[in-house]
Design an enzyme around this catalytic site. Structure first.
Site, mmCIF file in Angstrom:
data_model
loop_
_atom_site.group_PDB
_atom_site.id
_atom_site.type_symbol
_atom_site.label_atom_id
_atom_site.label_comp_id
_atom_site.label_asym_id
_atom_site.label_seq_id
_atom_site.Cartn_x
_atom_site.Cartn_y
_atom_site.Cartn_z
ATOM 1 C CG ASP A 98 36.049 79.399 78.433
ATOM 2 O OD1 ASP A 98 35.109 78.633 78.153
ATOM 3 O OD2 ASP A 98 36.749 79.953 77.565
ATOM 4 C CD GLU A 127 39.929 79.835 75.613
ATOM 5 O OE1 GLU A 127 40.554 79.630 74.566
ATOM 6 O OE2 GLU A 127 39.132 80.775 75.757
ATOM 7 C CG ASN A 128 40.368 81.768 79.222
ATOM 8 O OD1 ASN A 128 39.252 81.352 78.927
ATOM 9 N ND2 ASN A 128 41.100 82.476 78.389
ATOM 10 C CG ASN A 135 40.434 81.853 71.521
ATOM 11 O OD1 ASN A 135 39.637 81.263 72.243
ATOM 12 N ND2 ASN A 135 40.736 83.122 71.684
ATOM 13 C CG HIS A 136 43.340 82.128 74.950
ATOM 14 N ND1 HIS A 136 43.992 83.168 74.309
ATOM 15 C CD2 HIS A 136 42.141 82.636 75.330
ATOM 16 C CE1 HIS A 136 43.223 84.243 74.320
ATOM 17 N NE2 HIS A 136 42.093 83.940 74.925
ATOM 18 C CG HIS A 174 36.556 77.835 72.342
ATOM 19 N ND1 HIS A 174 36.378 77.846 73.707
ATOM 20 C CD2 HIS A 174 37.306 78.920 72.067
ATOM 21 C CE1 HIS A 174 37.012 78.874 74.231
ATOM 22 N NE2 HIS A 174 37.572 79.558 73.240
ATOM 23 C CG HIS A 223 35.385 82.213 72.448
ATOM 24 N ND1 HIS A 223 36.714 82.464 72.737
ATOM 25 C CD2 HIS A 223 34.983 83.226 71.633
ATOM 26 C CE1 HIS A 223 37.092 83.572 72.095
ATOM 27 N NE2 HIS A 223 36.057 84.054 71.435
ATOM 28 C CG HIS A 245 34.787 83.871 79.212
ATOM 29 N ND1 HIS A 245 35.896 84.256 79.941
ATOM 30 C CD2 HIS A 245 35.247 82.958 78.317
ATOM 31 C CE1 HIS A 245 36.965 83.608 79.511
ATOM 32 N NE2 HIS A 245 36.592 82.820 78.511
#
Ligand SMILES: [Fe+2]
Ligand SMILES: [Fe+2]
Length: 256
Positions: free
Chosen positions: A8, A39-40, A67-68, A149, A174, A176
């Site tokens: 990520d 996603e981030n 999830n984001h 994830h 996910h 990190h």
């Protein structure tokens, strides 16, 4: 072929660091394909068209999500239309985007799948193991890479062994935080529980530490701000046999 999978990328800070380091890392390691979890990548979480293009322009070939994925409505059209972006497949079919892509790389096709875990995540999602079985029927290549994830190490390792010999690599995202278990499983699937993160080293998952400490101590909502300072790029490198899709070598990478 040599495939680099990047954990990520957090915010503009992580994106800039990626752009700075990726070209030389690719050259030095003879990387043929780069997959990156985006996603981030936008400041304040999620992905925007701007952050996605920034990743592509930095040398990323395909983006996975988590999830984001659906945090920014402005990116929904891009999730549908861009053939190099994949989002978790176990969301309902009616949501934007696709959970599997077959990338035509000229001499070969590479299949990329994105799944989300069921433990400690959204409990309405399709079972990840069943979803993987269903998607593998749509794979157009023996070279299959899967971004799982998910929150728990047990669910990730279980899926790795469940798919061992049926996909080229399973890499977790996910949390990190990079795990030290990059390995080739007995039947030839490359595996790592979590790739880690690309962003600020002294942070809590990329966010300023005092904000997160306060949140744990008070339970009050707070606006997340990106931490700044020295960064690290965390990834894994999988060497895949083009002919049978088996993983020959798996190793983690941490670049500062
Ligand atoms: Fe993330
Ligand atoms: Fe996530």
């Amino acid at each position: 072929m040599r495939i680099m999978c990047i954990g990520d990328v957090v915010g503009s800070v992580g994106c800039r660091f990626l752009r700075d380091r990726l070209p030389s890392v690719k050259r030095f390691n003879g990387v043929d394909l780069v997959i990156c979890n985006g996603e981030n990548s936008a400041d304040g979480n999620g992905m925007t068209a701007v952050s996605a293009h920034y990743l592509f322009d930095s040398g990323v070939d395909a983006i996975t999500l988590g999830n984001h994925a659906f945090r920014r409505q402005e990116v929904y059209g891009m999730l549908d239309e861009n053939p190099f972006i994949v989002r978790p497949a176990n969301f309902p079919d009616r949501v934007p985007g696709k959970g599997i892509i077959n990338l035509d790389m000229g001499r070969r096709i590479v299949t990329i799948i994105n799944l989300m875990g069921n433990m400690g995540m959204d409990d309405g999602l399709e079972n990840a193991f069943d979803c993987a079985d269903r998607l593998l029927e749509q794979a157009e290549s023996k070279i299959i890479l899967l971004d799982f994830h998910a929150e728990t190490t047990s669910e990730k390792r279980a899926l790795g062994y469940y798919l061992d010999g049926r996909v080229s690599a399973v890499f977790g995202t996910h949390t990190h935080v990079q795990t030290s278990d990059a390995q080739v499983l007995p039947n030839g699937t490359g595996y790592i529980t979590d790739l880690g993160m690309t962003g600020t080293i002294h942070s809590v998952l990329g966010v300023k530490t005092d904000i997160i400490i306060n949140r744990f101590r008070t339970k009050l909502p707070a606006r997340f701000e990106l931490a700044d300072g020295a960064c690290r790029l965390e990834a894994a490198l999988f060497e895949i046999d083009d002919k049978n899709g088996k993983c020959l070598n798996a190793e983690s990478m941490r670049i500062e």
